[in-house]
Design a protein around this motif. Structure first.
Motif, PDB file in Angstrom:
ATOM      1  N   TRP A 146      41.154  15.565   1.998  1.00 41.25           N
ATOM      2  CA  TRP A 146      41.016  14.367   3.101  1.00 41.25           C
ATOM      3  C   TRP A 146      40.695  13.011   2.461  1.00 41.25           C
ATOM      4  N   SER A 147      39.824  13.108   1.185  1.00 43.23           N
ATOM      5  CA  SER A 147      39.683  11.729   0.461  1.00 43.23           C
ATOM      6  C   SER A 147      40.776  11.241   0.015  1.00 43.23           C
ATOM      7  N   ALA A 148      41.554  12.152  -0.514  1.00 44.85           N
ATOM      8  CA  ALA A 148      42.933  11.433  -1.071  1.00 44.85           C
ATOM      9  C   ALA A 148      44.033  10.980  -0.331  1.00 44.85           C
ATOM     10  N   ALA A 149      43.903  11.737   0.801  1.00 44.36           N
ATOM     11  CA  ALA A 149      44.666  11.370   2.016  1.00 44.36           C
ATOM     12  C   ALA A 149      44.452   9.709   2.622  1.00 44.36           C
ATOM     13  N   ARG A 150      43.221   9.611   2.113  1.00 50.61           N
ATOM     14  CA  ARG A 150      42.652   8.075   2.855  1.00 50.61           C
ATOM     15  C   ARG A 150      42.649   7.238   1.648  1.00 50.61           C
ATOM     16  N   GLY A 151      43.039   7.634   0.440  1.00 50.20           N
ATOM     17  CA  GLY A 151      42.720   6.489  -0.745  1.00 50.20           C
ATOM     18  C   GLY A 151      41.570   6.494  -1.508  1.00 50.20           C
ATOM     19  N   LYS A 152      40.495   7.366  -1.136  1.00 50.17           N
ATOM     20  CA  LYS A 152      39.148   7.391  -1.551  1.00 50.17           C
ATOM     21  C   LYS A 152      38.937   8.444  -2.438  1.00 50.17           C
ATOM     22  N   SER A 153      37.783   8.288  -3.275  1.00 52.92           N
ATOM     23  CA  SER A 153      37.475   9.232  -4.415  1.00 52.92           C
ATOM     24  C   SER A 153      36.320  10.143  -3.811  1.00 52.92           C
ATOM     25  N   ALA A 154      36.736  11.639  -3.626  1.00 49.94           N
ATOM     26  CA  ALA A 154      35.516  12.487  -3.357  1.00 49.94           C
ATOM     27  C   ALA A 154      34.422  12.564  -4.370  1.00 49.94           C
ATOM     28  N   HIS A 155      34.527  12.220  -5.572  1.00 51.16           N
ATOM     29  CA  HIS A 155      33.803  12.262  -6.740  1.00 51.16           C
ATOM     30  C   HIS A 155      32.532  11.166  -6.210  1.00 51.16           C
ATOM     31  N   THR A 156      33.456  10.047  -5.906  1.00 48.73           N
ATOM     32  CA  THR A 156      32.492   8.719  -5.465  1.00 48.73           C
ATOM     33  C   THR A 156      31.598   9.095  -4.329  1.00 48.73           C
ATOM     34  N   LEU A 157      32.150   9.904  -3.404  1.00 50.34           N
ATOM     35  CA  LEU A 157      31.524  10.017  -2.210  1.00 50.34           C
ATOM     36  C   LEU A 157      30.332  10.973  -2.260  1.00 50.34           C
ATOM     37  N   LEU A 158      30.321  11.882  -3.249  1.00 46.46           N
ATOM     38  CA  LEU A 158      29.352  12.743  -3.495  1.00 46.46           C
ATOM     39  C   LEU A 158      28.343  12.235  -4.392  1.00 46.46           C
ATOM     40  N   THR A 159      28.657  11.167  -5.254  1.00 46.34           N
ATOM     41  CA  THR A 159      27.795  10.782  -6.402  1.00 46.34           C
ATOM     42  C   THR A 159      27.362   9.236  -6.236  1.00 46.34           C
ATOM     43  N   ALA A 160      27.791   8.654  -5.371  1.00 45.80           N
ATOM     44  CA  ALA A 160      27.647   7.116  -5.655  1.00 45.80           C
ATOM     45  C   ALA A 160      27.619   6.511  -4.334  1.00 45.80           C
ATOM     46  N   ARG A 161      27.022   7.045  -3.620  1.00 48.68           N
ATOM     47  CA  ARG A 161      26.786   6.244  -2.133  1.00 48.68           C
ATOM     48  C   ARG A 161      25.368   6.686  -1.554  1.00 48.68           C
ATOM     49  N   TRP A 162      25.146   5.583  -0.842  1.00 48.68           N
ATOM     50  CA  TRP A 162      23.765   5.871  -0.047  1.00 48.68           C
ATOM     51  C   TRP A 162      22.596   6.366  -0.958  1.00 48.68           C
ATOM     52  N   ASP A 163      21.896   7.222  -0.452  1.00 47.71           N
ATOM     53  CA  ASP A 163      20.604   7.513  -1.336  1.00 47.71           C
ATOM     54  C   ASP A 163      20.842   7.956  -2.591  1.00 47.71           C
ATOM     55  N   SER A 164      22.198   8.621  -3.149  1.00 52.60           N
ATOM     56  CA  SER A 164      22.517   8.897  -4.544  1.00 52.60           C
ATOM     57  C   SER A 164      22.401   7.738  -5.368  1.00 52.60           C
ATOM     58  N   LEU A 165      22.769   6.581  -4.733  1.00 50.04           N
ATOM     59  CA  LEU A 165      22.640   5.425  -5.561  1.00 50.04           C
ATOM     60  C   LEU A 165      21.253   4.911  -6.144  1.00 50.04           C
ATOM     61  N   TRP A 166      20.320   5.128  -4.945  1.00 48.22           N
ATOM     62  CA  TRP A 166      18.980   5.031  -5.305  1.00 48.22           C
ATOM     63  C   TRP A 166      18.313   5.802  -6.229  1.00 48.22           C
ATOM     64  N   TYR A 167      18.587   7.227  -6.089  1.00 54.70           N
ATOM     65  CA  TYR A 167      18.232   8.058  -6.943  1.00 54.70           C
ATOM     66  C   TYR A 167      18.586   7.937  -8.564  1.00 54.70           C
ATOM     67  N   THR A 168      20.010   7.598  -8.688  1.00 53.07           N
ATOM     68  CA  THR A 168      20.606   7.288 -10.064  1.00 53.07           C
ATOM     69  C   THR A 168      19.849   5.957 -10.528  1.00 53.07           C
ATOM     70  N   ARG A 169      19.615   5.153  -9.907  1.00 53.11           N
ATOM     71  CA  ARG A 169      19.141   3.854 -10.190  1.00 53.11           C
ATOM     72  C   ARG A 169      17.683   4.000 -10.855  1.00 53.11           C
ATOM     73  N   VAL A 170      16.848   4.860 -10.079  1.00 50.70           N
ATOM     74  CA  VAL A 170      15.628   5.426 -10.556  1.00 50.70           C
ATOM     75  C   VAL A 170      15.635   6.084 -12.107  1.00 50.70           C
ATOM     76  N   ALA A 171      16.588   7.001 -11.878  1.00 49.61           N
ATOM     77  CA  ALA A 171      16.745   7.835 -13.320  1.00 49.61           C
ATOM     78  C   ALA A 171      17.048   6.610 -14.265  1.00 49.61           C
ATOM     79  N   GLU A 172      17.866   6.039 -14.042  1.00 53.10           N
ATOM     80  CA  GLU A 172      18.197   4.951 -15.099  1.00 53.10           C
ATOM     81  C   GLU A 172      17.416   3.954 -15.764  1.00 53.10           C
ATOM     82  N   LEU A 173      16.777   3.269 -14.756  1.00 52.83           N
ATOM     83  CA  LEU A 173      16.010   2.094 -15.042  1.00 52.83           C
ATOM     84  C   LEU A 173      14.402   2.248 -14.483  1.00 52.83           C
ATOM     85  N   GLY A 174      14.032   3.372 -13.743  1.00 54.79           N
ATOM     86  CA  GLY A 174      12.790   3.434 -13.284  1.00 54.79           C
ATOM     87  C   GLY A 174      12.619   2.815 -12.136  1.00 54.79           C
ATOM     88  N   TYR A 175      11.159   2.711 -11.621  1.00 52.62           N
ATOM     89  CA  TYR A 175      10.782   2.309 -10.270  1.00 52.62           C
ATOM     90  C   TYR A 175      10.592   0.552 -10.256  1.00 52.62           C
TER      91      TYR A 175
END
Length: 394
Positions: free
Chosen positions: A40-69
């Protein structure tokens, strides 16, 4: 006992072997969901990997892991979105996995979530099997897998990790392993605010067991049981709230606002507990036109179904730990004052509410149960791909 249980699940086999059919079925459902998302993502020109790892709350968790609070976003309306709202266990695991592998923080979060989802499936099987038998355990895992928002189980979110810790804590309570139950509850409390539900389950089950044993001892004119089991139970109850309490107190100290500082952080996100008033207003506002009214009817139907299933859980006399846990998860999810689009995923950890449906699914012949599950898996996969490419889980 059915032929399927006798053949596939020997009564004295190790738990992992007994859970193997459930885990294989779960993995197949999730794989189907990921394939559907990729197509579905490929048909819409989107990355499934990005949808799973780099949107919404996942971005906040990643930032905490990398830079702390300490990171926050100030919105034009004055709201402050602070990453202190996000509990630390998932970012800690992301940071650890990143340190020992070539994975990025985002990919580490995805791996943690995928592994945690398998642990959650195994824990759900263990709980359901202990209460109702192996066949119901398999069906419970598959029903959890085919939830309409089941794709969240494969995202770099904390739902899978929390569900795994909650399920195994509840299993430890049912098995009388109180120290393990308390330790797992403490970890659940470091994962999400709803860790309070696991703490409540451990505490309620512990108190009930104390009362029952004391009453039985008095009725039989016997002395109290040995101190060791009682001591372990008390230790488990003591451990249970430590994770959540430690993080909440740390946030209060860091913000300089005392023990209730975390509530101020949540208020910056316009999130709180209002008994469901805001959600009721949100649903009522849907009845302004025919298209939105259909959505309103759907919301009311969904809430009514959840309440009905919970009532059935009570009538079927589920163990008190499961009832308390499910009740608190439902209350916290349905009565939160904001982020109404998040409610489906916030309800995902309430897996015991699926047990009445799992019992019903376990009754027909295996071939019928497989057909029903396969149909639900296809619907779930298609909906998950559509949902994640659209509004998704905020």
């Amino acid at each position: 006992m059915t032929d399927l249980e006798t053949r596939v699940v020997p009564p004295h086999a190790p738990l992992l072997r007994r859970a193997a059919p459930a885990l294989l079925g779960y993995a197949a459902v999730r794989a189907l969901g990921l394939v559907a998302l990729a197509v579905w993502s490929a048909a819409r020109g989107k990355s499934a990997h990005t949808l799973l790892t780099a949107r919404w709350d996942s971005l906040w968790y990643t930032r905490v892991a990398e830079l702390g609070y300490g990171y926050e976003v100030r919105l034009p309306n004055g709201d402050v979105h602070s990453n202190l709202a996000f509990f630390p266990l998932l970012p800690w695991l992301e940071r650890l996995l990143h340190a020992v592998t070539p994975l990025s923080y985002a990919d580490a979060g995805l791996v943690v979530s995928l592994l945690a989802s398998l642990a959650a499936a195994c824990g759900i099987f263990a709980v359901a099997e202990r209460v109702y038998g192996a066949r119901v355990g398999i069906c419970a895992v598959l029903l959890w897998a085919v939830l309409p928002v089941g794709i969240v189980q494969s995202m770099a979110y904390s739902e899978s990790l929390f569900t795994a810790l909650a399920a195994w804590s509840l299993y430890a309570v049912l098995a009388g392993r109180w120290v393990s139950a308390g330790a797992l509850a403490a970890l659940a409390g470091l994962t999400r605010p709803v860790g309070a539900a696991v703490v409540a389950a451990v505490w309620t089950a512990g108190v009930v067991s104390f009362v029952r044993e004391r009453s039985a001892a008095r009725a039989q004119g016997a002395h109290e049981e040995g101190h060791a089991p009682v001591w372990r139970r008390a230790l488990g109850m003591l451990l249970a709230p430590l994770g959540a309490a430690a993080y909440v107190l740390w946030v209060g100290h860091r913000t300089g606002k005392g023990p209730l500082g975390y509530l101020d952080v949540q208020a910056g996100w316009r999130n709180g507990f209002d008994g469901g008033y805001a959600f009721a207003r949100f649903v009522a506002a849907k009845f302004t036109s025919i298209p939105s009214a259909l959505a309103g009817v759907g919301l009311i139907t969904g809430v009514a179904l959840l309440i009905w299933l919970y009532v059935i859980c009570v009538r079927q006399r589920q163990p008190v730990a499961l009832l308390v846990y499910t009740g608190v998860v439902l209350a916290l999810a349905l009565c939160a004052s904001s982020y109404f689009g998040s409610k489906p995923r916030l309800l995902m950890p309430a897996f015991p509410v699926l047990l009445p449906l799992a019992r019903a699914l376990a009754r027909p012949r295996t071939s019928r149960s497989v057909l029903v599950t396969a149909a639900l898996a296809v619907v779930s996969a298609v909906y998950g791909a559509f949902w994640l490419n659209g509004s998704g889980p905020p």
